[in-house]
Design a protein around this motif. Structure first.
Motif, mmCIF file in Angstrom:
data_model
loop_
_atom_site.group_PDB
_atom_site.id
_atom_site.type_symbol
_atom_site.label_atom_id
_atom_site.label_comp_id
_atom_site.label_asym_id
_atom_site.label_seq_id
_atom_site.Cartn_x
_atom_site.Cartn_y
_atom_site.Cartn_z
ATOM 1 N N UNK A 110 0.829 -1.215 0.000
ATOM 2 C CA UNK A 110 0.000 0.000 0.000
ATOM 3 C C UNK A 110 0.862 1.263 0.000
ATOM 4 N N UNK A 111 2.092 1.141 0.447
ATOM 5 C CA UNK A 111 3.033 2.261 0.436
ATOM 6 C C UNK A 111 3.583 2.423 -0.980
ATOM 7 N N UNK A 156 6.384 4.193 13.743
ATOM 8 C CA UNK A 156 5.659 5.423 13.454
ATOM 9 C C UNK A 156 4.903 5.223 12.146
ATOM 10 N N UNK A 157 3.764 5.871 12.044
ATOM 11 C CA UNK A 157 2.971 5.761 10.828
ATOM 12 C C UNK A 157 3.543 6.652 9.724
ATOM 13 N N UNK A 158 3.490 6.166 8.520
ATOM 14 C CA UNK A 158 3.843 6.961 7.347
ATOM 15 C C UNK A 158 2.548 7.533 6.798
ATOM 16 N N UNK A 164 -2.779 7.148 6.145
ATOM 17 C CA UNK A 164 -1.723 6.207 6.517
ATOM 18 C C UNK A 164 -1.410 5.287 5.340
ATOM 19 N N UNK A 165 -0.150 5.300 4.925
ATOM 20 C CA UNK A 165 0.304 4.453 3.826
ATOM 21 C C UNK A 165 1.058 3.220 4.325
ATOM 22 N N UNK A 166 1.647 3.324 5.510
ATOM 23 C CA UNK A 166 2.451 2.230 6.037
ATOM 24 C C UNK A 166 3.052 2.632 7.364
ATOM 25 N N UNK A 167 4.130 1.941 7.765
ATOM 26 C CA UNK A 167 4.774 2.218 9.042
ATOM 27 C C UNK A 167 6.278 2.033 8.940
ATOM 28 N N UNK A 181 4.143 -2.232 4.977
ATOM 29 C CA UNK A 181 2.845 -1.785 4.468
ATOM 30 C C UNK A 181 1.954 -2.995 4.208
ATOM 31 N N UNK A 182 0.683 -2.765 4.347
ATOM 32 C CA UNK A 182 -0.275 -3.813 4.016
ATOM 33 C C UNK A 182 -0.150 -4.126 2.537
ATOM 34 N N UNK A 183 -0.365 -5.383 2.226
ATOM 35 C CA UNK A 183 -0.516 -5.727 0.828
ATOM 36 C C UNK A 183 -2.003 -5.672 0.534
#
Length: 225
Positions: A110-111, A156-158, A164-167, A181-183
């Protein structure tokens, strides 16, 4: 440019179908696959090898390893890496005797500029939950990340434009963080939990993608000797 437009259209077709929620119970996850790809050039042709290492979630033992070597026909285009890698991923998955419950990719999900990194894009073909585990940061819209505390498990969250795109995840003290990041069909908190579950003392990476990364380097050496 025409190819980029086709790729962009394909990505946009899937965006509305992405789900950042778990479609499984964590206790039901038994087999987790790590995927990575390495490239090289022979003459004027590009080649790649995709390695998959399947690991038991509980015992952390390797259950199966496969690889697929092939010629690469799609050039590298920033933002469209999945189109270069996905054909090899699909062929490698076909060689598996077992059926992983979840796939972890050395790359983003997702990022991504359009939320369609390799981990997300591949999920629609693998039909399984996926996680993106990247070693380096993909900067989107000139957005920087906030470094997590120097404590294992801190993150930390991106966020890009407030979303939110990822961490950024610290998997070990005094070691550079990684980017999770979530797929698809999984939430970010579960993605982080599963990643940390597979981190051991000798690397900042989860053993899933770490073993796959080591396997691709070994295979590339084998094919380029």
């Amino acid at each position: 440019m025409e190819k980029e437009e086709l790729f962009k259209s394909e990505q946009e077709k899937w965006i509305s179908k992405i789900s950042l929620e778990n479609n499984f119970q964590l206790g039901a996850i038994r087999l987790v696959a790590g995927i990575d790809i390495a490239y090289w050039t022979e003459g004027k042709k590009d080649y790649g090898v995709c390695c998959i290492v399947v690991i038991d979630y509980i015992t952390k033992q390797i259950i199966e390893e496969v690889e697929y070597r092939g010629q690469i026909d799609v050039p590298y285009i920033p933002g469209y890496l999945a189109f270069r890698e996905l054909p090899m991923v699909i062929e490698a998955v076909k060689k598996l005797q077992c059926e992983p419950d979840l796939y972890m990719f050395d790359g983003n999900g997702y990022l991504h500029y359009r939320h369609m990194g390799i981990a997300t894009h591949a999920s629609f073909y693998l039909k399984k939950p996926t996680i993106g585990v990247a070693k380096s940061y993909l900067k989107i819209k000139n957005t920087d990340f906030q470094m997590p505390k120097n404590v294992m498990g801190d993150f930390t969250y991106i966020k890009v434009d407030g979303a939110v795109y990822g961490a950024v995840l610290r998997t070990r003290k005094d070691v550079k963080p990684i980017f999770i990041s979530c797929g698809n069909w999984i939430d970010l908190e579960t993605s982080i939990k599963i990643t940390l579950h597979f981190v051991e003392k000798n690397s900042r990476l989860p053993i899933t993608t770490r073993y796959a990364d080591l396997a691709t380097h070994e295979s590339r050496r084998k094919y380029t000797q």
